[in-house]
Design an enzyme around this catalytic site. Structure first.
Site, PDB file in Angstrom:
ATOM      1  N   GLU A 170       4.108  -7.956   2.686  1.00 51.12           N
ATOM      2  CA  GLU A 170       4.370  -8.955   3.733  1.00 51.12           C
ATOM      3  C   GLU A 170       3.983  -8.404   5.097  1.00 51.12           C
ATOM      4  O   GLU A 170       3.401  -9.109   5.930  1.00 51.12           O
ATOM      5  CB  GLU A 170       5.860  -9.329   3.751  1.00 51.12           C
ATOM      6  CG  GLU A 170       6.361  -9.979   2.472  1.00 51.12           C
ATOM      7  CD  GLU A 170       6.841  -8.986   1.419  1.00 51.12           C
ATOM      8  OE1 GLU A 170       6.356  -7.837   1.387  1.00 51.12           O
ATOM      9  OE2 GLU A 170       7.713  -9.384   0.625  1.00 51.12           O
ATOM     10  N   CYS A 230      10.925  -6.610   6.001  1.00 49.95           N
ATOM     11  CA  CYS A 230       9.874  -7.630   6.086  1.00 49.95           C
ATOM     12  C   CYS A 230      10.416  -8.953   6.619  1.00 49.95           C
ATOM     13  O   CYS A 230       9.726  -9.656   7.363  1.00 49.95           O
ATOM     14  CB  CYS A 230       9.216  -7.815   4.728  1.00 49.95           C
ATOM     15  SG  CYS A 230       8.184  -6.394   4.297  1.00 49.95           S
ATOM     16  N   ILE A 253       0.872  -1.185   0.000  1.00 48.32           N
ATOM     17  CA  ILE A 253       0.000   0.000   0.000  1.00 48.32           C
ATOM     18  C   ILE A 253       0.904   1.228   0.000  1.00 48.32           C
ATOM     19  O   ILE A 253       1.586   1.499   1.001  1.00 48.32           O
ATOM     20  CB  ILE A 253      -0.947  -0.009   1.214  1.00 48.32           C
ATOM     21  CG1 ILE A 253      -1.800  -1.287   1.217  1.00 48.32           C
ATOM     22  CG2 ILE A 253      -1.848   1.238   1.181  1.00 48.32           C
ATOM     23  CD1 ILE A 253      -2.711  -1.441   2.420  1.00 48.32           C
ATOM     24  N   CYS A 287       4.893  -2.559   2.899  1.00 49.29           N
ATOM     25  CA  CYS A 287       5.040  -3.729   2.028  1.00 49.29           C
ATOM     26  C   CYS A 287       3.910  -4.734   2.243  1.00 49.29           C
ATOM     27  O   CYS A 287       3.280  -4.792   3.315  1.00 49.29           O
ATOM     28  CB  CYS A 287       6.343  -4.452   2.336  1.00 49.29           C
ATOM     29  SG  CYS A 287       7.829  -3.551   1.914  1.00 49.29           S
TER      30      CYS A 287
HETATM   31  N1  THU Z   1       7.561  -4.074  -1.643  1.00 51.49           N
HETATM   32  C1  THU Z   1       6.847  -5.025  -0.985  1.00 51.49           C
HETATM   33  O1  THU Z   1       5.623  -4.953  -0.895  1.00 51.49           O
HETATM   34  N2  THU Z   1       7.531  -6.051  -0.421  1.00 51.49           N
HETATM   35  C2  THU Z   1       8.875  -6.197  -0.460  1.00 51.49           C
HETATM   36  O2  THU Z   1       9.406  -7.092   0.166  1.00 51.49           O
HETATM   37  C3  THU Z   1       9.676  -5.310  -1.300  1.00 51.49           C
HETATM   38  C4  THU Z   1       8.996  -4.075  -1.771  1.00 51.49           C
HETATM   39  C5  THU Z   1       6.828  -2.957  -2.267  1.00 51.49           C
HETATM   40  C6  THU Z   1       7.040  -1.628  -1.611  1.00 51.49           C
HETATM   41  C7  THU Z   1       6.727  -0.688  -2.756  1.00 51.49           C
HETATM   42  O3  THU Z   1       5.331  -0.465  -2.788  1.00 51.49           O
HETATM   43  C8  THU Z   1       7.116  -1.453  -3.996  1.00 51.49           C
HETATM   44  O4  THU Z   1       7.222  -2.817  -3.605  1.00 51.49           O
HETATM   45  C9  THU Z   1       8.427  -1.014  -4.608  1.00 51.49           C
HETATM   46  O5  THU Z   1       9.432  -0.981  -3.670  1.00 51.49           O
END
Ligand code: THU
Length: 139
Positions: A63, A95, A51, A61
């Site tokens: 996770e 995460c 989000i 993130c």
């Molecule tokens: N992101 C995640 O949701 N999980 C991760 O482990 C790495 C990065 C997201 C954060 C952001 O919205 C996008 O990926 C780019 O970094």
């Protein structure tokens, strides 16, 4: 090697949930959609998506949002994780640390990584976060 036995059906359900969640990512700035799913030790399934926010640093993130859903539902032990992205990347360092809070430090859990073509590879939290810091280190 991970410790908990997870059925093929549970694994497939978890993977499908992560990939379905990915479509709900709110990633209007990076366009990088992430879906995560957590299987709790008592067999419940939780999902999360990344989000983002116009104030970029406030992004959360996928996770960590899945962990939030799990804790909010009263579950505190993770049995397995699946993360789905276009290019099949592993969870970020923050995460990994947050996931490890909910895994017994003497155990390990499978982490399934799925890419946009549905290719699955298996790793584990201990492989992703060796020599981790946890509650046991606080005196
Ligand atoms: N992101 C995640 O949701 N999980 C991760 O482990 C790495 C990065 C997201 C954060 C952001 O919205 C996008 O990926 C780019 O970094």
């Amino acid at each position: 090697m991970t410790d908990t036995t997870i059925s093929a059906e549970q694994r497939d359900r978890l993977i499908a949930a992560a990939c379905a969640a990915r479509g709900r990512a709110y990633a209007r700035y990076s366009r990088f959609q992430v879906g995560a799913a957590i299987l709790s030790e008592d067999g419940r399934l939780y999902t999360g998506v990344n989000i983002e926010n116009a104030s970029y640093g406030l992004t959360v993130c996928a996770e960590r949002n899945a962990v939030g859903a799990m804790v909010n539902d009263g579950a505190l032990r993770i049995a397995a994780v699946a993360v789905c992205t276009e290019n099949g990347v592993t969870p970020c360092g923050a995460c990994r640390q947050v996931l490890s809070e909910f895994v017994d430090h003497e155990s390990d859990i499978p982490v399934w990584i799925i890419d946009g073509r549905g290719e699955v590879r298996e790793t584990s939290l201990a492989a992703l976060l060796p020599d981790s810091f946890g509650a046991r280190h606080l005196t």
